[in-house]
Design a protein around this motif. Structure first.
Motif, short mmCIF file in Angstrom:
data_model
loop_
_atom_site.label_atom_id
_atom_site.label_comp_id
_atom_site.label_asym_id
_atom_site.label_seq_id
_atom_site.Cartn_x
_atom_site.Cartn_y
_atom_site.Cartn_z
N ARG A 1 0.85 -1.19 0.00
CA ARG A 1 0.00 0.00 0.00
C ARG A 1 0.89 1.25 0.00
O ARG A 1 1.64 1.47 0.95
CB ARG A 1 -0.91 0.01 1.21
CG ARG A 1 -2.05 -1.00 1.14
CD ARG A 1 -2.93 -0.91 2.39
NE ARG A 1 -4.16 -1.64 2.20
CZ ARG A 1 -4.31 -2.94 2.45
NH1 ARG A 1 -3.27 -3.63 2.92
NH2 ARG A 1 -5.46 -3.54 2.24
N LEU A 2 0.75 2.07 -1.02
CA LEU A 2 1.56 3.28 -1.08
C LEU A 2 1.09 4.32 -0.07
O LEU A 2 1.90 5.13 0.40
CB LEU A 2 1.52 3.87 -2.50
CG LEU A 2 2.54 3.29 -3.47
CD1 LEU A 2 2.30 3.84 -4.88
CD2 LEU A 2 3.97 3.60 -3.05
N ASP A 3 -0.20 4.31 0.27
CA ASP A 3 -0.72 5.29 1.23
C ASP A 3 -0.71 4.75 2.66
O ASP A 3 -1.05 5.47 3.59
CB ASP A 3 -2.15 5.70 0.85
CG ASP A 3 -2.18 6.62 -0.36
OD1 ASP A 3 -1.11 7.11 -0.76
OD2 ASP A 3 -3.28 6.84 -0.90
N GLY A 4 -0.33 3.48 2.84
CA GLY A 4 -0.30 2.91 4.18
C GLY A 4 0.98 3.26 4.90
O GLY A 4 2.07 3.11 4.35
N VAL B 1 6.36 2.10 4.24
CA VAL B 1 6.34 3.15 3.22
C VAL B 1 6.03 4.45 3.93
O VAL B 1 4.95 4.61 4.51
CB VAL B 1 5.28 2.86 2.13
CG1 VAL B 1 5.28 3.98 1.09
CG2 VAL B 1 5.52 1.52 1.47
N GLY B 2 6.98 5.39 3.92
CA GLY B 2 6.80 6.64 4.66
C GLY B 2 7.23 7.84 3.84
O GLY B 2 7.96 7.71 2.86
N LEU B 3 6.78 8.99 4.25
CA LEU B 3 7.15 10.22 3.56
C LEU B 3 8.63 10.51 3.75
O LEU B 3 9.16 10.43 4.87
CB LEU B 3 6.32 11.39 4.08
CG LEU B 3 4.83 11.41 3.66
CD1 LEU B 3 4.11 12.53 4.41
CD2 LEU B 3 4.71 11.60 2.16
N ASP C 1 9.70 18.46 1.06
CA ASP C 1 8.32 18.72 0.69
C ASP C 1 8.01 18.31 -0.75
O ASP C 1 7.16 18.89 -1.41
CB ASP C 1 7.98 20.20 0.89
CG ASP C 1 8.89 21.13 0.10
OD1 ASP C 1 9.80 20.62 -0.59
OD2 ASP C 1 8.70 22.35 0.17
N HIS C 2 8.74 17.28 -1.23
CA HIS C 2 8.55 16.86 -2.62
C HIS C 2 7.51 15.74 -2.76
O HIS C 2 7.13 15.40 -3.88
CB HIS C 2 9.89 16.37 -3.21
CG HIS C 2 10.98 17.39 -3.17
ND1 HIS C 2 10.95 18.55 -3.92
CD2 HIS C 2 12.12 17.44 -2.44
CE1 HIS C 2 12.04 19.26 -3.68
NE2 HIS C 2 12.76 18.61 -2.77
N GLY C 3 7.08 15.19 -1.66
CA GLY C 3 6.10 14.10 -1.72
C GLY C 3 6.72 12.75 -2.00
O GLY C 3 5.99 11.78 -2.22
N ASP C 4 8.07 12.65 -2.01
CA ASP C 4 8.72 11.37 -2.25
C ASP C 4 8.44 10.41 -1.09
O ASP C 4 8.14 10.84 0.04
CB ASP C 4 10.23 11.54 -2.40
CG ASP C 4 10.61 12.32 -3.65
OD1 ASP C 4 9.73 12.52 -4.52
OD2 ASP C 4 11.78 12.71 -3.77
N ARG D 1 14.12 5.45 -2.37
CA ARG D 1 13.28 6.65 -2.29
C ARG D 1 12.53 6.78 -3.60
O ARG D 1 13.13 6.92 -4.67
CB ARG D 1 14.13 7.89 -2.01
CG ARG D 1 13.32 9.18 -1.93
CD ARG D 1 14.13 10.27 -1.24
NE ARG D 1 14.35 9.92 0.17
CZ ARG D 1 15.19 10.57 0.96
NH1 ARG D 1 15.92 11.58 0.49
NH2 ARG D 1 15.33 10.20 2.24
N LEU D 2 11.22 6.73 -3.52
CA LEU D 2 10.36 6.66 -4.69
C LEU D 2 9.79 8.05 -5.00
O LEU D 2 9.26 8.73 -4.13
CB LEU D 2 9.23 5.69 -4.38
CG LEU D 2 8.37 5.13 -5.50
CD1 LEU D 2 9.21 4.24 -6.42
CD2 LEU D 2 7.23 4.31 -4.90
N THR D 3 9.90 8.46 -6.25
CA THR D 3 9.27 9.70 -6.67
C THR D 3 7.80 9.44 -6.97
O THR D 3 7.39 8.31 -7.20
CB THR D 3 9.94 10.27 -7.93
OG1 THR D 3 9.81 9.32 -9.00
CG2 THR D 3 11.42 10.55 -7.70
N VAL D 4 7.00 10.49 -6.99
CA VAL D 4 5.57 10.31 -7.21
C VAL D 4 5.14 10.74 -8.61
O VAL D 4 4.02 10.44 -9.02
CB VAL D 4 4.74 11.07 -6.15
CG1 VAL D 4 4.96 10.44 -4.78
CG2 VAL D 4 5.12 12.54 -6.11
N ARG D 5 6.00 11.41 -9.35
CA ARG D 5 5.60 11.84 -10.70
C ARG D 5 5.76 10.67 -11.68
O ARG D 5 6.63 9.81 -11.52
CB ARG D 5 6.43 13.03 -11.17
CG ARG D 5 7.92 12.80 -11.32
CD ARG D 5 8.57 13.83 -12.23
NE ARG D 5 8.14 13.68 -13.61
CZ ARG D 5 8.62 14.41 -14.62
NH1 ARG D 5 9.51 15.35 -14.39
NH2 ARG D 5 8.20 14.21 -15.84
#
Length: 257
Positions: A134-137, A150-152, A156-159, A171-175
């Motif tokens: 889960r990416l939002d978990g 999975v954590g922020l 402030d880039h949302g990675d 470290r995963l980018t969101v774009r």
């Protein structure tokens, strides 16, 4: 990807087509992929150029029954999932190195699959999660591959930072990106003496009991958490690739290729 390719790809994975594009089907596909298609860098040590052209990836992984590294494995899986009705986005990641410092962007390719919530799918990171995460978990997520968070990431880039058994993974980018965006780093990974992929041939695959890995000439077998190692002689290498990974080669991969 047309129906004939979908059928042959699923046959390569040894699994059936999901009845619908849901999370259970996604779980089944990810684990089947990990147990059927090895993570390997053998092309680099056979002097074979690695192409991210989708026809070339299909030929290598499905027809010739080889494996690959992240750009290849997750790149082709994204095509299969899309053809099966999943909504897939390619994400770039920076792999953590020594000292907990993330490497360059495009160091790794992972997949976001959007269902009722976003999921991280990754069959190209070697010893990693058996199931989508889960990416939002933000709570710990456990499966046969271990414990994951999975954590922020700081800033402030949302990675997002992904950890495995307490160790930083990437470290995963969101774009979103296209597969072509990974071509320059894929070339660097297979040619630079600074790339860890050019150091030695590696072939590794999830098994029902654990993991089997052939690193250069060392065979590493992990069964129910117990690890054994054995150095193979030259006559044992090609049979080992065939018997443990289903890979038939006509010559031994060499770090000098």
């Amino acid at each position: 990807m047309d129906e004939s390719r979908i059928t042959r790809y699923l046959d390569r994975l040894g699994t059936n087509r999901p009845a619908e594009p849901d999370v259970q089907g996604l779980r089944t596909l990810q684990l089947a992929h990990l147990r059927a298609v090895p993570f390997e860098n053998l092309s680099i040590h056979l002097g074979e150029p690695i192409s991210l052209d989708l026809d070339a990836l299909y030929d290598k992984i499905v027809i010739r029954r080889r494996g690959g590294f992240c750009y290849e494995l997750n790149g082709l899986l994204a095509e299969l999932l899309t053809a099966l009705g999943y909504r897939v986005t390619l994400l770039a990641a920076r792999v953590f190195g020594g000292g907990g410092v993330p490497g360059p962007l495009f160091d790794h390719l992972a997949l976001r699959v959007d269902l009722d919530e976003p999921w991280l799918v990754d069959v190209g990171f070697g010893d990693f999660s058996d199931e989508p995460l889960r990416l939002d978990g933000r709570a710990e997520q456990k499966n046969g591959g271990g414990a994951f968070l999975v954590g922020l990431a700081p800033g402030d880039h949302g990675d997002l930072d992904v950890t495995h058994n307490g160790d930083p993974g990437y470290r995963l980018t969101v774009r979103p990106y296209e597969l072509a965006d990974f071509v320059p780093m894929c070339w660097w990974q297979q040619t630079s003496p600074k790339s860890h992929f050019t150091k030695a041939p590696v072939c590794s695959m999830r098994t029902a009991e654990g993991r089997i890995t052939l690193r250069d000439r060392k065979l590493i077998d992990t069964v129910d958490g117990e690890r054994t190692e054995r150095d193979l002689d030259e006559t044992e290498l090609l049979p080992a690739y065939r018997d443990h990974f289903g890979i038939t080669l006509d010559r031994i991969p060499s770090a000098k290729a």
